[in-house]
Structures are given as structure tokens and as C-alpha cells.
Design a protein around this motif. Structure first.
Motif, PDB file in Angstrom:
ATOM      1  N   GLU A  83      26.932   5.482  35.208  1.00 22.30           N
ATOM      2  CA  GLU A  83      26.367   6.759  34.764  1.00 22.30           C
ATOM      3  C   GLU A  83      25.358   6.577  33.633  1.00 22.30           C
ATOM      4  N   PHE A  84      25.658   5.693  32.672  1.00 17.11           N
ATOM      5  CA  PHE A  84      24.704   5.495  31.575  1.00 17.11           C
ATOM      6  C   PHE A  84      23.432   4.807  32.068  1.00 17.11           C
ATOM      7  N   LEU A  85      23.579   3.873  32.999  1.00 17.71           N
ATOM      8  CA  LEU A  85      22.373   3.200  33.497  1.00 17.71           C
ATOM      9  C   LEU A  85      21.505   4.168  34.294  1.00 17.71           C
ATOM     10  N   ARG A  86      22.154   4.936  35.162  1.00 21.06           N
ATOM     11  CA  ARG A  86      21.383   5.883  35.990  1.00 21.06           C
ATOM     12  C   ARG A  86      20.794   6.996  35.151  1.00 21.06           C
ATOM     13  N   GLY A  87      21.622   7.497  34.224  1.00 18.69           N
ATOM     14  CA  GLY A  87      21.219   8.691  33.484  1.00 18.69           C
ATOM     15  C   GLY A  87      20.197   8.423  32.405  1.00 18.69           C
ATOM     16  N   CYS A  88      20.268   7.249  31.747  1.00 19.13           N
ATOM     17  CA  CYS A  88      19.369   7.051  30.602  1.00 19.13           C
ATOM     18  C   CYS A  88      19.035   5.590  30.349  1.00 19.13           C
ATOM     19  N   ASP A  89      19.252   4.721  31.354  1.00 20.26           N
ATOM     20  CA  ASP A  89      18.893   3.307  31.204  1.00 20.26           C
ATOM     21  C   ASP A  89      19.591   2.634  30.035  1.00 20.26           C
ATOM     22  N   MET A  90      20.776   3.102  29.665  1.00 15.57           N
ATOM     23  CA  MET A  90      21.511   2.448  28.578  1.00 15.57           C
ATOM     24  C   MET A  90      22.614   1.579  29.172  1.00 15.57           C
ATOM     25  N   ARG A  91      22.686   0.355  28.669  1.00 12.66           N
ATOM     26  CA  ARG A  91      23.725  -0.554  29.162  1.00 12.66           C
ATOM     27  C   ARG A  91      24.959  -0.364  28.299  1.00 12.66           C
ATOM     28  N   MET A  92      25.907   0.427  28.810  1.00 11.79           N
ATOM     29  CA  MET A  92      26.996   0.875  27.955  1.00 11.79           C
ATOM     30  C   MET A  92      28.361   0.310  28.356  1.00 11.79           C
ATOM     31  N   GLY A  93      28.382  -0.657  29.262  1.00  8.87           N
ATOM     32  CA  GLY A  93      29.679  -1.236  29.644  1.00  8.87           C
ATOM     33  C   GLY A  93      30.009  -2.381  28.727  1.00  8.87           C
ATOM     34  N   ALA A  94      30.752  -3.361  29.258  1.00  8.13           N
ATOM     35  CA  ALA A  94      31.132  -4.504  28.436  1.00  8.13           C
ATOM     36  C   ALA A  94      30.339  -5.749  28.803  1.00  8.13           C
ATOM     37  N   GLY A  95      29.705  -5.741  29.978  1.00  6.98           N
ATOM     38  CA  GLY A  95      28.956  -6.915  30.429  1.00  6.98           C
ATOM     39  C   GLY A  95      27.759  -7.174  29.530  1.00  6.98           C
ATOM     40  N   GLY A  96      27.458  -8.449  29.327  1.00  2.00           N
ATOM     41  CA  GLY A  96      26.284  -8.800  28.535  1.00  2.00           C
ATOM     42  C   GLY A  96      26.489  -8.669  27.042  1.00  2.00           C
ATOM     43  N   THR A  97      27.695  -8.326  26.614  1.00  2.00           N
ATOM     44  CA  THR A  97      27.910  -8.090  25.191  1.00  2.00           C
ATOM     45  C   THR A  97      28.453  -9.320  24.460  1.00  2.00           C
ATOM     46  N   GLY A  98      28.940 -10.288  25.204  1.00  2.00           N
ATOM     47  CA  GLY A  98      29.531 -11.462  24.571  1.00  2.00           C
ATOM     48  C   GLY A  98      31.031 -11.305  24.341  1.00  2.00           C
ATOM     49  N   GLY A  99      31.514 -10.075  24.294  1.00  2.00           N
ATOM     50  CA  GLY A  99      32.945  -9.830  24.025  1.00  2.00           C
ATOM     51  C   GLY A  99      33.864 -10.573  24.991  1.00  2.00           C
ATOM     52  N   PRO A 100      33.654 -10.433  26.313  1.00  2.00           N
ATOM     53  CA  PRO A 100      34.570 -11.100  27.253  1.00  2.00           C
ATOM     54  C   PRO A 100      34.603 -12.619  27.069  1.00  2.00           C
ATOM     55  N   ALA A 101      33.454 -13.215  26.727  1.00  2.00           N
ATOM     56  CA  ALA A 101      33.421 -14.672  26.541  1.00  2.00           C
ATOM     57  C   ALA A 101      34.246 -15.064  25.322  1.00  2.00           C
ATOM     58  N   ILE A 102      34.174 -14.262  24.267  1.00  2.00           N
ATOM     59  CA  ILE A 102      34.942 -14.587  23.056  1.00  2.00           C
ATOM     60  C   ILE A 102      36.433 -14.330  23.289  1.00  2.00           C
ATOM     61  N   LEU A 103      36.736 -13.259  24.028  1.00  2.00           N
ATOM     62  CA  LEU A 103      38.142 -13.005  24.350  1.00  2.00           C
ATOM     63  C   LEU A 103      38.721 -14.160  25.164  1.00  2.00           C
ATOM     64  N   ALA A 104      37.894 -14.762  26.027  1.00  2.00           N
ATOM     65  CA  ALA A 104      38.384 -15.841  26.894  1.00  2.00           C
ATOM     66  C   ALA A 104      38.537 -17.164  26.156  1.00  2.00           C
ATOM     67  N   SER A 105      37.661 -17.452  25.195  1.00  2.00           N
ATOM     68  CA  SER A 105      37.663 -18.800  24.602  1.00  2.00           C
ATOM     69  C   SER A 105      37.845 -18.824  23.089  1.00  2.00           C
ATOM     70  N   GLY A 106      37.846 -17.668  22.441  1.00  2.00           N
ATOM     71  CA  GLY A 106      37.841 -17.651  20.976  1.00  2.00           C
ATOM     72  C   GLY A 106      39.214 -17.829  20.351  1.00  2.00           C
ATOM     73  N   THR A 107      39.224 -18.196  19.058  1.00  2.00           N
ATOM     74  CA  THR A 107      40.473 -18.231  18.300  1.00  2.00           C
ATOM     75  C   THR A 107      40.833 -16.787  17.946  1.00  2.00           C
TER      76      THR A 107
END
Ligand code: FAD
Length: 417
Positions: A83-107
Motif C-alpha cells: 500500500e505504501f509503495l503503490r500509494g506514495c512510493d514510500m518503502r515502508m516495510g522491513a526489507g532493505g533496512t538492514g534490521g533482518p540482517a542484524i537480527l540474524a547475525s548480530g550480538t
């Protein structure tokens, strides 16, 4: 039986998101968004909007609550992203944020330090992988991070670092073992972009002059070169184990790329032409009655649905913490190639109008169709090229052996699954 429809609660969420976007994403917010993207920081309206979206539980939906997320379902996150991408071109999910990578490998300390900030978009990452002599063949990385007691000293160069001008941090893949070659001896460091010794230099893209209108999906006007000159960071910046950067990156990339963004980037081109042909725009009068045009649109639409279903399959894998084999690679071939076919088809359908860029007074919708045509091809190269993805599908998905005499590079590409 497989049910492809959304339930009442999910439909209601969609309606709420659409109403929210049309009320709150004002022209002022859009201008501040463009400003922030150019590297000038978040304006007050954009900051307030992000706060509001966070309070409503629409940011980092599937991330754990203890790290600033909502512990929600990936499908809910997918709806929010769509909805955010279609409605206003805003990337509002979790992808591309780096969060999942840190959750997977971080201390634990890193998760607490970075993830809540990433969930609120206060901390943003750019990706420092490619170097001037290596993109696909990433194992040839030369950027060095030399251990000196309790710090690393970084020297080298990255290239095509998109968003380096506005990111707060960079995921940096660097060689920590000076004696190593290829994949061994690489590590990932989370480096603040304001550290002394980092220089960001713009690399202007084909969309820079004339400038692509703001709603161009492939309209990135710049990427960057990033130089590291004796940059010192504490060892606590290391993500995962020293020397395990190859695996940390692979895991992170797979997780970071799951979401609606990639497929919508391509599929929205098909939606664009359908919407335009349904409109009263003079430039397209009569075109919608042309049988050849209708056939082309129908073909594109079928392909678009396939892209969407492949994305939903990846989401389902991510949602149950399953293992990616070749699924991301398939998505990465089908989506971008669909985008290229759709932009080319639109160009043919629109005839001379399809070639007019933003600098032309006659351009339809400020030239967005011509600018998308210019930019679509790059999506088949970045994040792992389609040729390499096909190779991965053949080997990992179908179990085919490496071709005899294949170059080392075939086993040293860092791409999604
Ligand atoms: C717009 C844009 C944004 C980007 N953003 C980022 C970013 O933020 N961070 C970052 O780190 N990088 C970024 N990149 C870099 C991108 O990941 C690389 O361009 C990509 O990996 C290809 O590398 P290369 O440009 O060195 O081309 P090469 O690796 O030289 O490839 C050239 C061609 O040869 C083909 N090829 C190469 N090796 C093989 C093989 N083994 N088998 C079959 N075919 C092969 C490729 O498919 C490609 O078509 C971006 C690129 C673009 C265009």
C-alpha cells in the motif's frame, strides 16, 4: 486447498492504509521525502509522519517486539509495503533496512543498539559491497580492515553505493585477513557514515539530466563512490564472526530482499499502462480499442501475477523461517525482466510520446514512462544480475553441475539464494 485471497481483517487493513496515505502523505511530506533522499535530512512533517506510522504499528511489522517491531505476520508486512509503495512510493516495510540482517547475525548488544532505530527509520543502512574491479565476482574484494588492538583501520573504495548520501551507516564487506584470498578472510562491519576519513562522491545516473520526475520507479538520479582513508572503528562494529563475512552477507541479503518492493517495482509498469489506457488522456485516445494493444496488456498482466505469486512464496518461506534455495533467484529474474518488457511495450504503445523525457513540454505525465524505460534495464544488473541468477537456479535449484572449466567467479557471486 490453497487460498490466495485476503481475509476480512487484511482487507480492512488495506482500506485503512489507503485512507491514511491519501490524508497524511501531503505534497509537503513528498517534498521533504525528496529532500531527505538527496541527503538533506528529514524535515519536521516527514519525521512526524514516520512517528505516526510507527505508532500505528505499520513499521517493522514482522520484527520481534523486544527490538522495536510488532511481532506480526509477514503477510501483514507485505500488505503495508504494497500500500505504501503503490500509494506514495514510500518503502515502508522491513526489507532493505538492514534490521533482518542484524537480527540474524548480530550480538544481543548490536540488536539493541541498531534494530529499534532501524525499525523507526532513524538508522538507515547503505550496502558497501561492490568495488571498481568487482561486482559479480565479489570474492575479489580489496577494501581492507586491519585489526589494531581494539579497533579496525579501514582503507579502500566502494562503488555504486546507493543511498550513501543519506544513510547513517554502511554495511561494509572488507578483507580483515590480509593473507586471505577470495571468500575466506572477509568480514562485515557496521560503520557510521559520519566517521572521520569517509568521503562520499556522487556518481550521477542516466536519470540525472534531464531529471526523472519524482514518481519514476527506476528514477534514482545518483549512486556513489565511497572512499575510506584510515577510517577507525571499534571492534564492536563487527557483525558476526571475524572472517565469516561471506556467510553473514549471504544470510543478510536473502532476508533483506524479501518483500513487495522488488516485484512492485516491475509490476507497477503494467499497472501504469492499464491506468493510462483507461484514462481520458488525449495521447492515448483509441489505443485501448486496438486488439494488438489489448493482447499485449493481457500478456503483461499474466506475467505480473506470476511475479506477485513468486514474491508471496518467498514471504511464506521467510515467515516460517524456512531455507531459501533458488526462490529469490527466480524472483530476481522474472521481476526485472518483466519490468523491462513492460516499459518497452509501453514505449511501443505510446509511439512518439513514449520517448519524451521530462524536459519535453509534450511529455505525458512529465515523461515518467520514458524515464522508466531508461531505468528499467539496471534492475536486471543490480542486486545480482539475471545471468548469475539463472546460473544459481540451474545449480542450486535443479542440481546441475558447474559447467566444465567454469571460471572461479561462478562460485563467488553473492546474490539472493
Ligand atoms: C543502479 C545500481 C545500484 C547499485 N547499488 C549498489 C549498492 O547499493 N551497493 C553495492 O554494493 N553495489 C551496488 N550496485 C552494484 C551491482 O551490484 C553490480 O553492478 C552488479 O553486481 C554487477 O557487477 P559489475 O557492475 O561489476 O558487473 P560485472 O560483474 O562485470 O558483470 C557484467 C556482466 O557480466 C555478467 N557476468 C559476470 N559474471 C558472470 C558469471 N559468473 N556468469 C554469468 N554472467 C556473468 C553479469 O551478469 C553482467 O551482465 C548497483 C548497481 C547499479 C546498476
Amino acid at each position: 486447498m490453497v487460498n490466495f485471497s485476503f481475509n476480512d481483517e487484511q482487507q480492512e487493513l488495506r482500506a485503512n492504509l489507503q485512507a491514511f496515505i491519501s490524508e497524511h502523505v501531503t505534497d509537503t511530506v513528498r517534498n521533504e521525502l525528496a529532500d531527505a533522499h538527496a541527503g538533506n535530512g528529514k524535515g519536521p512533517h516527514l519525521r512526524a509522519l514516520h512517528e505516526d506510522i510507527f505508532r500505528r504499528g505499520w513499521m517493522a511489522v514482522s520484527w520481534p517486539k523486544e527490538y522495536g517491531g510488532q511481532s506480526g505476520e509477514t503477510i501483514t508486512q507485505f500488505i503495508v509495503e504494497e500500500e505504501f509503495l503503490r500509494g506514495c512510493d514510500m518503502r515502508m516495510g522491513a526489507g532493505g533496512t538492514g534490521g533482518p540482517a542484524i537480527l540474524a547475525s548480530g550480538t544481543e548488544e548490536q540488536k539493541k543498539k541498531y534494530v529499534p532505530g532501524a525499525a523507526r527509520l532513524d538508522i538507515t543502512f547503505c550496502q558497501g559491497y561492490s568495488e571498481p574491479h568487482c561486482g559479480t565476482d565479489l570474492a575479489g574484494i580489496r577494501c581492507r580492515a586491519t585489526r589494531d588492538d581494539d579497533k579496525y583501520v579501514i582503507n579502500g573504495q566502494k562503488i555504486y553505493t546507493t543511498n550513501a548520501q543519506n544513510a547513517t551507516h554502511i554495511f561494509l564487506l572488507a578483507r580483515t585477513d590480509p593473507e586471505s584470498t577470495r571468500q575466506a578472510g572477509l568480514s562485515v562491519l557496521l560503520v557510521p557514515m559520519n566517521t572521520a576519513g569517509i568521503t562520499v562522491r556522487p556518481l550521477w545516473t542516466i536519470q540525472h539530466e534531464p531529471q526523472a520526475p519524482s514518481n519514476t520507479t527506476y528514477g534514482e538520479t545518483r549512486t556513489n563512490e565511497v572512499f575510506f582513508d584510515n577510517v577507525e572503528v571499534p571492534v564492536s562494529c563487527l557483525l558476526g564472526k571475524e572472517g565469516d563475512g561471506w556467510n553473514v552477507t549471504k544470510r543478510g541479503l536473502n532476508l533483506d530482499r524479501v518483500g513487495a518492493w522488488r516485484y512492485l517495482m516491475s509490476v507497477r509498469r503494467t499497472e501504469d499502462i492499464v491506468n493510462l489506457l483507461k484514462s481520458d488522456n488525449e495521447a492515448v485516445v483509441g489505443l485501448r480499442d486496438d486488439p494488438a494493444v489489448r493482447d499485449t496488456i493481457a500478456d503483461l498482466w499474466i506475467e505480473a501475477q506470476m511475479c506477485r505469486l513468486m514474491t508471496m512464496r518467498s514471504l511464506s518461506i521467510a515467515g516460517r523461517r524456512g531455507e531459501f534455495v533458488h526462490e529469490g533467484s527466480g524472483e530476481k529474474v522474472v521481476g526485472p525482466e518483466h519490468g523491462v518488457r513492460a516499459t518497452e511495450a509501453i514505449s511501443q504503445i505510446l509511439g512518439p510520446y513514449g520517448a519524451l523525457l521530462s524536459s519535453s513540454l509534450e511529455a505525458i505525465e512529465s515523461g515518467v514512462y520514458a524515464h522508466n524505460l531508461l531505468g528499467a534495464f539496471q534492475s536486471t544488473v543490480n542486486h545480482g544480475s539475471v545471468q548469475v541468477m539463472r546460473d544459481q537456479i540451474a545449480r542450486k535449484g535443479l542440481g546441475m553441475p558447474k559447467p566444465a572449466g567454469s571460471p572461479k567467479a561462478r562460485s563467488s557471486t553473492l546474490t539472493t539464494s
